[in-house]
Design a protein around this motif. Structure first.
Motif, PDB file in Angstrom:
ATOM      1  N   GLU A 131      44.856  43.903  44.809  1.00 49.38           N
ATOM      2  CA  GLU A 131      43.725  42.996  44.864  1.00 49.38           C
ATOM      3  C   GLU A 131      42.462  43.875  45.300  1.00 49.38           C
ATOM      4  OE1 GLU A 131      43.955  39.636  45.220  1.00 49.38           O
ATOM      5  OE2 GLU A 131      46.284  39.350  44.724  1.00 49.38           O
ATOM      6  N   GLN A 132      42.504  45.007  45.477  1.00 49.98           N
ATOM      7  CA  GLN A 132      41.189  45.784  45.784  1.00 49.98           C
ATOM      8  C   GLN A 132      41.165  45.745  47.231  1.00 49.98           C
ATOM      9  OE1 GLN A 132      39.582  47.809  43.269  1.00 49.98           O
ATOM     10  NE2 GLN A 132      41.650  47.391  42.571  1.00 49.98           N
ATOM     11  N   LYS A 133      41.916  45.212  47.800  1.00 52.56           N
ATOM     12  CA  LYS A 133      41.788  45.365  49.361  1.00 52.56           C
ATOM     13  C   LYS A 133      42.250  46.800  50.073  1.00 52.56           C
ATOM     14  CE  LYS A 133      42.411  43.785  53.654  1.00 52.56           C
ATOM     15  NZ  LYS A 133      42.073  45.150  54.495  1.00 52.56           N
ATOM     16  N   THR A 134      41.234  47.115  50.974  1.00 51.64           N
ATOM     17  CA  THR A 134      41.646  48.453  51.477  1.00 51.64           C
ATOM     18  C   THR A 134      42.542  48.339  52.525  1.00 51.64           C
ATOM     19  OG1 THR A 134      39.105  48.669  51.389  1.00 51.64           O
ATOM     20  CG2 THR A 134      40.493  50.242  52.888  1.00 51.64           C
ATOM     21  N   ASP A 189      44.935  48.227  47.385  1.00 50.24           N
ATOM     22  CA  ASP A 189      45.911  47.371  46.580  1.00 50.24           C
ATOM     23  C   ASP A 189      45.522  46.921  45.410  1.00 50.24           C
ATOM     24  OD1 ASP A 189      45.011  45.204  47.275  1.00 50.24           O
ATOM     25  OD2 ASP A 189      46.353  44.716  48.896  1.00 50.24           O
TER      26      ASP A 189
END
Lengths: 521, 244
Positions: free
Chosen positions: A127-130, A125
């Motif tokens: 936020e660079q969250k997987t 996403d």
């Protein structure tokens, strides 16, 4: 926990991450992969394509041995350090376990080279969250590429999973790896489809059955000559035995003279293979034998197996020479030719009987014969009678299996299941009897008086005792299974399916579906 | 399911850093771990790049089990999930004060995940409140980061006094020294003093470290990117001690 189910996608191309990212842009998400290095791999499978037919590919690379089930998961273990052929040769691991379940007796041989890229893609996403992971495997062979993707949904991110599945669904083009990559996957099966028509003359059906089984025989010849695994000989023999049985069991269809000649031909062809198969059976049970006797008898058992190996080697050379001989090739070809044209096959008095009625009558008669024999079996019945029962059951089985396409598949299968249960114990009973005789013979053949001879005698003694004990147990199991086999329920089922009068009284119109029924040969 | 709270009534002592790294260490040792961020600032969530829980507003945390479980997010690390906070958590005390059995509500809220996790770590806000009392009541262990300064020493004493006064089990409290600077003699002196009077103080202490400070840049547990640094590795050691 509400976690969506993983989804699988296949496409006959590489994975274009950039293209997918363009679609993801609006959702403020990106798909990120790792720069995974391609590896060279070999696709492995058995002669009957056990892995591929289970919906999977077995690939060995320098580092891994992996089984890719295209509707499920990738299972992997470290590639074995030494060469291997059979599942049992592999070091312990999940792939070995799966292969043992799939095909414990067959050798795994190369079916083609591929380049493989494995990766775990991450859907990120803003936020660079997987938010979802996607396992990918891309296989290529020349210009042909096949990709496989499987989502790994993450808790709390169902929407992201739905999003990526929607995108992948659009790029998906289903196609199995063998066709896309042009892999040489064997189409061999020891149980081929047989198409029979219920009103066709019995001679026509017989020719169809015989031709099909002879094709199985022929396909096993190269693997048998190369001694790839024991199943080549086994299937070669079983298919010929089926032909021989069907010819005999379809009484009156072929002219007596022709039948006698054929029976002689089969005897000639098969006799050299008896010893080889017998020794193969020993080696397949090698570990069981060692487990049966106490450790002190193991050295003697080692000597016994050396003897058996010598027999086997000699027998194999004989079989190989026979198969490569002109005489065999001519003989088998002429048998094949004989069944090519039903009208040219010298006919007996029953040649033109309608197939279904003819077969039903035969099955019913044979079943009644088996029941008569079975009804007299007790604890005290001599071994010979049990062997006779085994032979009759085998004949009945071949007969039912040959005629299976003419009858209701489910009903036949259910009857065969009962029969197979009984046959398993009859087969073991016979094996143990034959093996005890072979052991006695081995003892006679080893003339020495040294420590080896003593060890051999001791181990043979221990093994014979154990085999005898097992044989008694099998006898008990046979009696237990017999009562089920000739129970009123089973008799009723046989009558309902094969009773001639019943069939005549309730004729069914021939349908395409009946013609397409498969035989479990 | 074991409930471990990371709590201090003083702010800025390294609570969230400890919660995040202890949760990571727990997951790494094979425990199915849930890190529950109770601090409305949502720093734990920030470190794991997890966005605040939008649906878990007002009293839903305590009253809506479906929304509670639906708000749990899988982190990028194996075995480790997170329940992110949001700004409405600052009103927990107001909600709790209106509820019956206001000191047992947290226990009830966590019931739906009982069995799903081996360890639940609670990252608590720095105050003594109704929510804190829920934590004191329900937690199996309470790890308390203490910077070895006179002020922190005083805060720890206040915590023990509160436990005594309210009848909570002070045996649950396991202080550990945090952000220790060995170059400061005062730190060493206070550590010695506190240890002398409290046998529950953990052997492991966490040094002050820029590697830990950089968690905000990496947005990941320090153990995930600097596990070999002594100050960071201390969290693994601390976890072993907490677990035992």
């Amino acid at each position: 926990m509400n976690l969506p189910s993983p989804q699988t996608f296949m496409l006959p191309a590489g994975i274009h991450v950039k293209k997918i990212n363009a679609t993801l842009k609006d959702a403020n998400m990106t798909l990120a992969g790792n720069a995974c290095e391609p590896e060279e791999g070999t696709v492995l499978d058995t002669f009957d394509a056990a892995v591929y037919n289970s919906g999977a590919l077995l690939i060995q690379t320098e580092s891994d041995l992996l089984r890719l089930c295209w509707s499920g998961e990738v299972t992997s273990q470290a590639a074995p350090e030494s060469e291997w052929q059979f599942a049992r040769d592999l070091p312990r691991g999940p792939v070995r376990d799966q292969l043992l379940d799939l095909s414990s007796l067959r050798a795994f041989t190369p079916a083609g080279r591929v380049t493989i890229i494995r990766d775990i893609l991450s859907l990120l996403d803003d936020e660079q969250k997987t938010c979802c992971r996607i396992e990918s495997v891309t296989l290529s062979r020349g210009k042909n590429i096949w990709s496989w993707l499987r989502t790994r949904p993450m808790r709390g991110y169902s929407d992201s999973h739905t999003l990526i599945c929607g995108i992948l669904k659009k790029v998906e083009k289903p196609g199995l790896p063998a066709e896309v990559l042009k892999l040489r996957i064997s189409d061999y099966t020891s149980k081929p489809d047989i198409h029979l028509s219920e009103n066709a003359p019995a001679r026509t059906s017989l020719c169809t059955i015989v031709q099909t089984f002879l094709q199985v025989t022929r396909r096993n010849e190269p693997g048998l000559i190369d001694d790839i695994d024991t199943e080549f000989l086994h299937h070669w023999r079983v298919s010929l035995r089926k032909v021989r049985s069907v010819l005999t069991l379809f009484k009156g269809v072929v002219a007596t003279e022709t039948l006698d000649q054929l029976k002689q031909d089969f005897r000639d062809i098969m006799q050299d293979t008896n010893l080889m198969r017998d020794r193969d059976v020993y080696f397949l049970s090698r570990d069981d034998y060692f487990a049966l006797v106490p450790p002190k008898a193991h050295p003697g058992l080692g000597i016994l197996f050396e003897l058996l190996q010598r027999d086997r080697d000699e027998a194999f050379e004989k079989v190989k020479a026979m198969l490569k001989s002109k005489a065999y090739k001519q003989q088998i070809k002429s048998i094949q030719k004989l069944f090519e044209n039903p009208k040219a096959l010298p006919k007996g008095p029953q040649a033109d009987a309608p197939s279904k009625i003819f077969a039903a009558n035969l099955v019913l008669k044979r079943y009644k014969k088996v029941c008569r024999l079975a009804g007299n079996i007790t604890d005290k019945t001599p071994d010979e009678t049990i062997h006779e029962l085994r032979i009759q059951c085998k004949k009945l089985r071949y007969l039912i299996e040959s005629a299976q396409p003419l009858f209701d598949d489910n009903q036949v299968k259910s009857l065969l299941k009962t029969l197979k249960g009984l046959q398993e114990h009859l087969g073991s009973f016979n094996d143990q009897s034959v093996q005890q005789a072979t052991l006695a013979e081995c003892l006679d053949r080893y003339p020495g008086t040294g420590p080896d001879a003593k060890a051999l005698a001791e181990s043979i003694g221990a093994l014979t005792a154990m085999l005898y004990r097992k044989q008694l147990e099998e006898r008990r199991m046979i009696i237990e299974n017999l009562s089920r086999f000739y129970s009123p329920d089973t008799q009723g089922a046989f009558n309902a399916l094969f009773d001639l009068k019943h069939i005549a009284a309730n004729p069914k119109p021939e349908t395409d579906e009946q013609d397409k029924t498969q035989v479990d040969s | 399911m074991k409930l471990i709270a990371c709590y201090s009534n003083k702010g800025g002592v390294g609570k969230t850093a400890a919660s995040v790294n202890l949760a990571y260490a727990s997951a790494l040792s094979g425990n199915r771990t849930l890190l529950c961020d109770l601090d409305p600032q949502g720093a734990s969530g920030f470190y794991f790049r997890v966005k605040p829980s939008e649906k878990l507003k007002n009293t839903t945390f305590f009253e809506d089990t479906k929304k509670f479980t639906d708000s749990i997010r899988e982190s990028d690390f194996h075995n480790l999930d997170l329940l992110p906070a949001n700004i409405s958590f600052r009103d927990f005390d107001i909600f709790l004060s209106r509820m019956k059995k206001s000191r047992s509500r947290l226990n009830k809220a966590l019931k739906p995940v009982d069995g799903e996790y081996d360890i639940v770590l609670l990252d608590c806000p720095p105050n003594i409140s109704l929510l804190s009392e829920n934590v004191f009541k329900v937690a199996d262990r309470i790890v308390v980061p203490v910077i070895p300064t006179t002020l922190s020493q005083r805060t720890l004493e206040q915590l023990y006094d509160f436990f005594k006064k309210q009848g909570y089990k002070s045996s649950k409290i396991f202080p550990f020294f945090s952000m220790v600077q060995q170059s400061k003699s005062l730190h060493l002196q206070i550590m010695e003093e506190i240890r002398a009077g409290n046998k529950q103080v953990m052997e492991t202490w966490i040094p002050f470290s820029t590697h830990i400070e950089r968690m905000g840049v990496h947005r990941a547990p320090a153990l995930a990117y600097a596990e070999k640094e002594a100050a960071v590795a201390a969290y693994s050691q601390l976890w072993q001690e907490v677990q035992n």
